[in-house]
Design an enzyme around this catalytic site. Sequence first.
Site, PDB file in Angstrom:
ATOM      1  N   TYR A   2       0.855  -1.189   0.000  1.00  0.00           N
ATOM      2  CA  TYR A   2       0.000   0.000   0.000  1.00  0.00           C
ATOM      3  C   TYR A   2       0.890   1.238   0.000  1.00  0.00           C
ATOM      4  O   TYR A   2       2.059   1.187   0.392  1.00  0.00           O
ATOM      5  CB  TYR A   2      -1.011   0.021   1.142  1.00  0.00           C
ATOM      6  CG  TYR A   2      -0.484  -0.041   2.558  1.00  0.00           C
ATOM      7  CD1 TYR A   2       0.619   0.691   2.992  1.00  0.00           C
ATOM      8  CD2 TYR A   2      -1.138  -0.820   3.504  1.00  0.00           C
ATOM      9  CE1 TYR A   2       1.053   0.655   4.296  1.00  0.00           C
ATOM     10  CE2 TYR A   2      -0.705  -0.882   4.816  1.00  0.00           C
ATOM     11  CZ  TYR A   2       0.395  -0.145   5.212  1.00  0.00           C
ATOM     12  OH  TYR A   2       0.829  -0.198   6.517  1.00  0.00           O
ATOM     13  N   GLU A  22       1.396  -1.591  -6.255  1.00  0.00           N
ATOM     14  CA  GLU A  22       1.094  -0.635  -5.183  1.00  0.00           C
ATOM     15  C   GLU A  22      -0.408  -0.333  -5.209  1.00  0.00           C
ATOM     16  O   GLU A  22      -0.998  -0.162  -6.283  1.00  0.00           O
ATOM     17  CB  GLU A  22       1.874   0.661  -5.365  1.00  0.00           C
ATOM     18  CG  GLU A  22       3.362   0.556  -5.064  1.00  0.00           C
ATOM     19  CD  GLU A  22       3.680   0.696  -3.584  1.00  0.00           C
ATOM     20  OE1 GLU A  22       2.727   0.843  -2.770  1.00  0.00           O
ATOM     21  OE2 GLU A  22       4.883   0.667  -3.233  1.00  0.00           O
TER      22      GLU A  22
END
Length: 341
Positions: free
Chosen positions: A112, A175
């Site tokens: 993240y 991501e």
Amino acid sequence: MRKTLYIIGLSTLVFSCASQKNVKKNTYQPKTPVVQPKTVVKTQTQEAQKPKVVSDHGVDFFTTNIADPAKNDNTASYGSIVSAKPAGFKVVKTYFPAMAQNFRQRYLILHYTVLPDDKSITVLTQPGVSAHYLVNNTGDNEIYQLVDENKRAYHAGVSAWRADKNINDTSIGIEIVNPGFTNDATGKRVFVPFSDAQIRKVAALAKDIVTRYQIPATNVLGHADIAPTRKQDPGPMFPWKKLYDEYQIGMWYDEGLKSDYQEIAQADFATKYIDSTFIFSVQTALQKFGYGIELSGKWDDATKKTIEAFQYHFRPQNFDGIMDAETFAILQALNVKYSIK
């Protein structure tokens, strides 16, 4: 008299011709095997079976696998073939491709960003850090590609899993836009959930990648798994079980086996907990599963963070970094299911 001489002469001539025929026959026979073009025929058959390189506007492609998929080999190219251009010489693909090859992409690592959408894009497209893909949280159907899959992105940092180090070299990084966590009044980390739309994007993207590159379930990991003493992402709110159940992506334990191990562990777990021999066995089990942990025989900080990373992934209801009976049972069940062959 003349008649007799004629008959003798004729007999001699017939005998001479017969002898010459026999001589010629004897000298010709040994040459017969040399003429057989066995090697040529075999090569031509092999070449006829090999798919050809396809050229489009001067760019070469090869999209067929002729290697052994059972060995995780693959000769297909998911882009144009990159070739050298040596000055004064010509590189040809007459014998392309060799069968002994496979993909560089052996891991899929999920992260993240700890940033909103716009800042995530800015940071991940500047020098220093990057990922192959960025999954936004804007509610659309777009996924941003930032790095060519054939190139090395800077997303994993110092990392290890099983026998592999420097996971950047062998991985694709995804991501996901997410703020990460904040600390509550007691200091406990409070993680922010991912949106359903994001998870659908991640699942579709991950499924495509692991299918194309034949990435095994044991190599679909979070950043915290490969760098447990430094990282927490994608954290306990990331739905690993959902990806496993609904998309057949990644690892998960068998509930029945976990229950069996938990029943055994609970009998004297509190007593064993302070025993250095037991601590050593826990660290060994974590190392066997894949974590890069030192075998100290102590509940040190590195061990606590590794347990915490394991709980983020496989026991997200409680991620206190303490090895309890349930966590130990899950670890044992996973080691049985995903043992190294």
